[in-house]
Write an enzyme that holds these catalytic residues in place. Structure first.
Site, PDB file in Angstrom:
ATOM      1  N   CYS A  91      30.177  32.773  32.661  1.00 35.22           N
ATOM      2  CA  CYS A  91      29.119  32.382  31.964  1.00 35.22           C
ATOM      3  C   CYS A  91      28.050  33.563  32.578  1.00 35.22           C
ATOM      4  CB  CYS A  91      28.199  31.173  32.157  1.00 35.22           C
ATOM      5  SG  CYS A  91      29.122  29.878  31.160  1.00 35.22           S
ATOM      6  N   ARG A 117      31.977  37.885  31.584  1.00 39.00           N
ATOM      7  CA  ARG A 117      31.817  36.827  32.523  1.00 39.00           C
ATOM      8  C   ARG A 117      32.214  35.770  31.376  1.00 39.00           C
ATOM      9  NH1 ARG A 117      29.289  37.014  37.741  1.00 39.00           N
ATOM     10  NH2 ARG A 117      29.389  34.730  37.742  1.00 39.00           N
ATOM     11  N   TRP A 156      31.074  31.008  28.575  1.00 37.91           N
ATOM     12  CA  TRP A 156      32.429  30.669  28.666  1.00 37.91           C
ATOM     13  C   TRP A 156      32.529  29.283  28.383  1.00 37.91           C
ATOM     14  CZ3 TRP A 156      36.021  28.006  31.571  1.00 37.91           C
ATOM     15  CH2 TRP A 156      37.398  28.435  31.269  1.00 37.91           C
ATOM     16  N   ASN A 189      24.984  27.903  34.332  1.00 36.96           N
ATOM     17  CA  ASN A 189      26.512  28.295  34.572  1.00 36.96           C
ATOM     18  C   ASN A 189      26.822  27.275  35.589  1.00 36.96           C
ATOM     19  OD1 ASN A 189      28.999  29.676  35.488  1.00 36.96           O
ATOM     20  ND2 ASN A 189      27.579  31.356  36.741  1.00 36.96           N
ATOM     21  N   GLY A 190      27.910  26.760  35.144  1.00 41.27           N
ATOM     22  CA  GLY A 190      28.368  25.628  36.359  1.00 41.27           C
ATOM     23  C   GLY A 190      29.004  24.333  35.490  1.00 41.27           C
ATOM     24  N   GLU A 201      52.519  39.473  39.030  1.00 42.94           N
ATOM     25  CA  GLU A 201      51.581  40.105  38.668  1.00 42.94           C
ATOM     26  C   GLU A 201      51.658  41.047  37.452  1.00 42.94           C
ATOM     27  OE1 GLU A 201      48.606  39.784  39.094  1.00 42.94           O
ATOM     28  OE2 GLU A 201      47.585  41.693  38.656  1.00 42.94           O
ATOM     29  N   LYS A 214      49.687  40.317  33.655  1.00 46.29           N
ATOM     30  CA  LYS A 214      48.963  41.514  33.100  1.00 46.29           C
ATOM     31  C   LYS A 214      49.631  41.372  31.808  1.00 46.29           C
ATOM     32  CE  LYS A 214      46.258  42.213  35.280  1.00 46.29           C
ATOM     33  NZ  LYS A 214      45.996  41.472  36.391  1.00 46.29           N
ATOM     34  N   GLU A 230      48.391  38.374  29.769  1.00 47.74           N
ATOM     35  CA  GLU A 230      46.662  37.823  29.521  1.00 47.74           C
ATOM     36  C   GLU A 230      46.166  38.961  28.641  1.00 47.74           C
ATOM     37  OE1 GLU A 230      44.201  38.107  33.271  1.00 47.74           O
ATOM     38  OE2 GLU A 230      45.468  39.737  33.860  1.00 47.74           O
ATOM     39  N   HIS A 245      69.932  31.100  37.194  1.00 45.13           N
ATOM     40  CA  HIS A 245      69.433  29.754  37.421  1.00 45.13           C
ATOM     41  C   HIS A 245      68.876  29.162  36.150  1.00 45.13           C
ATOM     42  CE1 HIS A 245      71.504  29.991  41.171  1.00 45.13           C
ATOM     43  NE2 HIS A 245      70.758  30.990  41.144  1.00 45.13           N
ATOM     44  N   LYS A 294      35.939  36.641  33.791  1.00 44.94           N
ATOM     45  CA  LYS A 294      36.038  37.017  34.984  1.00 44.94           C
ATOM     46  C   LYS A 294      35.224  36.160  36.048  1.00 44.94           C
ATOM     47  CE  LYS A 294      36.769  41.560  37.026  1.00 44.94           C
ATOM     48  NZ  LYS A 294      38.287  41.700  36.869  1.00 44.94           N
TER      49      LYS A 294
HETATM   50  C1  G6P Z   1      39.889  34.932  36.808  1.00 43.38           C
HETATM   51  C2  G6P Z   1      40.460  36.520  36.291  1.00 43.38           C
HETATM   52  C3  G6P Z   1      41.501  37.092  37.239  1.00 43.38           C
HETATM   53  C4  G6P Z   1      41.205  36.865  38.551  1.00 43.38           C
HETATM   54  C5  G6P Z   1      40.888  35.490  39.106  1.00 43.38           C
HETATM   55  C6  G6P Z   1      40.425  35.501  40.570  1.00 43.38           C
HETATM   56  O1  G6P Z   1      41.164  34.207  36.364  1.00 43.38           O
HETATM   57  O2  G6P Z   1      40.496  36.467  35.077  1.00 43.38           O
HETATM   58  O3  G6P Z   1      41.684  38.342  36.806  1.00 43.38           O
HETATM   59  O4  G6P Z   1      42.479  37.338  39.471  1.00 43.38           O
HETATM   60  O5  G6P Z   1      39.958  34.870  38.324  1.00 43.38           O
HETATM   61  O6  G6P Z   1      39.302  36.149  40.839  1.00 43.38           O
HETATM   62  P1  G6P Z   1      38.694  36.479  42.096  1.00 43.38           P
HETATM   63  O7  G6P Z   1      37.380  37.186  41.660  1.00 43.38           O
HETATM   64  O8  G6P Z   1      38.694  35.283  42.780  1.00 43.38           O
HETATM   65  O9  G6P Z   1      39.475  37.599  42.707  1.00 43.38           O
END
Ligand code: G6P
Length: 616
Positions: A2, A27, A74, A100-101, A489, A493, A496, A512, A611
């Site tokens: 947000c 955000r 969000w 936001n929260g 990772e 990527k 997502e 397994h 994010k």
């Molecule tokens: C969200 C983002 C990710 C990120 C994670 C942790 O899920 O979409 O890309 O890795 O938060 O974020 P931070 O700011 O704590 O690294």
């Protein structure tokens, strides 16, 4: 998560707010709205979907004024609808609020308010907070205006449980916007004849680089020429005016099609910045002064916990392998969301690192506070220098990667893993690594940016491979040892941003269960550089090939074996095992990026994500 912007000053608020919202769209992008105060009346425009929808609405139904608040959402409580978009008003329709929260006890408060005759237009917890403040305001006997608004805000906030970064305004107090925070970030931007509120400075850095970061329980009253900060806990609250380190240009895409692509290409520089001033040749070690710990104190550490969420947790897993290999210190990785509730046994010489790009992720922040509550030294590894985690930790290491806007983290991951290597080197040199070994590691670290640039130069080849497999039903990402977290990772990527289901596993786990998923439509991406487990990886590749599964490999330049066994190879330069996840992650970021672009996905704003996740 947000985005919030507020403006009060000499200009029309609407363009400033819309520009701020666009910069904060990463955000959250479920809906957006503005409330503008003019001539003693507040007008609202809000719309579900992207900010472009709100801009169209305002073009059709213009609004103007010098005071306003705005929000990009969000969704947490209540679906993605126009009615659930912020700002929300109180019962009187004279008070408007952006939040936001999460207000955890909103349902009980709402029930009570309904029994008192309040009617609600949305399903959000935010509207309940707006009504509660409005109810307190209407109940006060004092003269309408700012003092009464602040008093009612204070009394409402003592009744709510949860987290908030809020800004609000009231038609009775046209000269101010009021903000408060607990758990969710909020910053004041100081201009000349104008002032700003924002949940993140990137929203306002085009207008001012003077910022005041609010602390939990702060209440700020913002006029066009002045501001006052008090604490919900009583009395005035101290503050500091900080200079924002980056400019508006740093938060623009430049000539790149997407922020994600720009950030991938910044990595030679950001990896160098993570090491800048920290490699000490004369002592054959890394120096991390921000930790605030003496060599004696670092020597006493006998266990490390690395915690974070999402990509940061994968960087932590890389850290576990790297620090244990270089320093022989036991390392454990915990998702921050688990650490905060798990009640782990934590011997007193345990050092906790909270890894977070934003420094605002709610679970990581809660893990930090839990560690501190238990009397441990808790350090941060953050990119955002003014963030709550950076401020509340006992010290730490800044990433210095510059703003990361793409929702899918890229440069922050390689910076975090680079810092893990610096930690491994530093702790190793304090323990058992010789000067010669230390110097060899320094050489390898210094060579990294050039090697990353070499991988980036192969973008066209990686794009061709991505397009060849873009219609896969699912993808497997496999790696061993240092590259198992890199596989996780790589899979994250891919899923997502392209929405192709992808899973990461240690290569040997194939047999397994995972192997049951292998078909000609399910490619496997093997991270198989020429390292100590190369032959083992090749055997696993053969097992997949025997089941007609296509193979994409990340291989070491010049390795004939991998060229023969894989259908396609993404090449990385030769490097020591412990640095290979940094190099391996680059082609995997580009593979995901070009796959998503080919499939027409919105790379910088993937479905359902945001994010900086400031709710738990
Ligand atoms: C969200 C983002 C990710 C990120 C994670 C942790 O899920 O979409 O890309 O890795 O938060 O974020 P931070 O700011 O704590 O690294």
């Amino acid at each position: 998560m947000c985005g919030i912007v507020g403006y009060i000053g000499k200009h029309d608020a609407v363009p400033v707010l819309l520009d701020g919202l666009r910069r904060l769209e990463y955000r959250g992008y479920d809906s957006a709205g503005v409330a503008i105060l003019a001539d003693g009346k507040i007008s609202v425009r809000k719309k579900s979907g992207r900010i472009a929808n709100l801009t169209d609405l305002i073009a059709q139904s213009p609004v103007a004024g010098h005071v306003g608040i705005a929000h990009t959402r969000w969704a947490t409580h209540g679906g993605v609808t126009d009615a659930n978009a912020h700002p929300h008003s109180d019962q009187s329709g004279r008070l408007f609020l952006c939040h936001n929260g999460v207000i955890e006890n909103y349902a009980t408060i709402k029930e009570q308010l309904i029994s008192e005759g309040h009617t609600f237009k949305s399903q959000t917890d935010t509207e309940v907070l707006a009504h509660l403040i409005g109810k307190e305001y209407d109940a006060l006997a004092s003269a309408p205006g700012t003092a009464r608004l602040v008093k009612s805000l204070r009394s409402a906030l003592t009744q709510v449980v949860g987290t908030y970064g809020i800004i609000l305004m009231h038609a009775d107090a046209p000269g101010v916007i009021v903000g408060a925070r607990r758990g969710s970030p909020l910053v004041l931007g100081l201009g000349s004849g104008e002032n700003f509120f924002a949940s993140d400075v990137s929203a306002i850095v085009a207008h001012t680089r003077e910022a005041v970061y609010l602390k939990d329980f702060d209440i700020a009253v913002l006029g066009a020429n002045d501001f006052e900060i008090t604490s919900l806990l009583g009395g005035a609250s101290g503050y500091e005016v900080s200079k924002v380190e980056f400019s508006a240009d740093d938060v623009s895409k430049g000539s790149y099609a997407h922020y994600m692509l720009k950030e991938i290409h910044e990595q030679p520089e950001t990896i160098r910045d993570a090491m800048r001033g920290r490699l000490v040749r004369e002592e054959a070690t890394a120096k991390l002064g921000g930790l605030g710990m003496t060599p004696q104190q670092l020597r006493e550490v006998d266990r490390i916990i690395l915690t974070g969420c999402g990509t940061a947790s994968h960087a932590a897993m890389c850290g576990e392998y790297i620090i244990e290999a270089l320093a022989h210190v036991p390392v454990e990785v915990e998702f921050a969301s688990e650490f905060r509730y798990r009640n782990l046994p934590l011997p007193k010489d345990t050092l906790v690192f909270c890894i977070s790009q934003s420094g605002e992720t709610a679970d990581t922040l809660a893990a930090l506070r839990e560690g501190k509550r238990k009397g441990l030294r808790v350090l941060g590894i953050c990119n955002n220098v003014a963030s709550t985690i950076a401020r509340e930790s006992d010290g730490g290491v800044y990433m210095h990667a510059g703003p990361e806007i793409g929702v899918a983290a890229t440069k922050s991951f390689t910076s975090q893993v680079t810092i893990m290597a610096l930690l491994g080197l530093m702790l190793g040199r304090i323990r058992h690594l010789s000067t010669t070994e230390g110097l060899r590691i320094l050489d390898e670290l210094e060579a990294l940016p050039g090697k990353v640039a070499r991988i980036l130069a192969q973008s066209d080849h990686i794009r061709a491979v991505a397009e060849k497999y873009a219609h896969a039903k699912a993808m497997m990402f496999l790696g061993r040892q240092f590259n198992y977290p890199a596989a996780l990772e790589g899979a994250l990527k891919m899923k997502e941003i392209s929405y192709i289901h992808a899973s990461g596993y240690p290569s040997a786990e194939l047999k397994h269960g995972v192997i049951a998923l292998i078909t000609p439509e399910v490619p496997s991406v093997f991270i198989a550089p020429e390292d100590s487990v190369f032959e083992k990886n090749v055997s696993n590749i053969e097992e997949v090939k025997a089941r007609k599964g296509p193979i994409i490999a990340v291989g070491t330049e010049g390795c004939d074996r991998i060229a023969k066994v894989a259908d396609d190879v993404l090449w990385i330069p030769e490097c020591p095992d412990y640095l290979s996840p940094i190099l391996a992650s680059i082609p995997l970021q580009l593979l995901a990026y070009y796959t998503a672009v080919h499939l027409g996905c919105d790379v910088d704003k993937p479905r359902n994500l945001a994010k900086s996740v400031t709710v738990e």
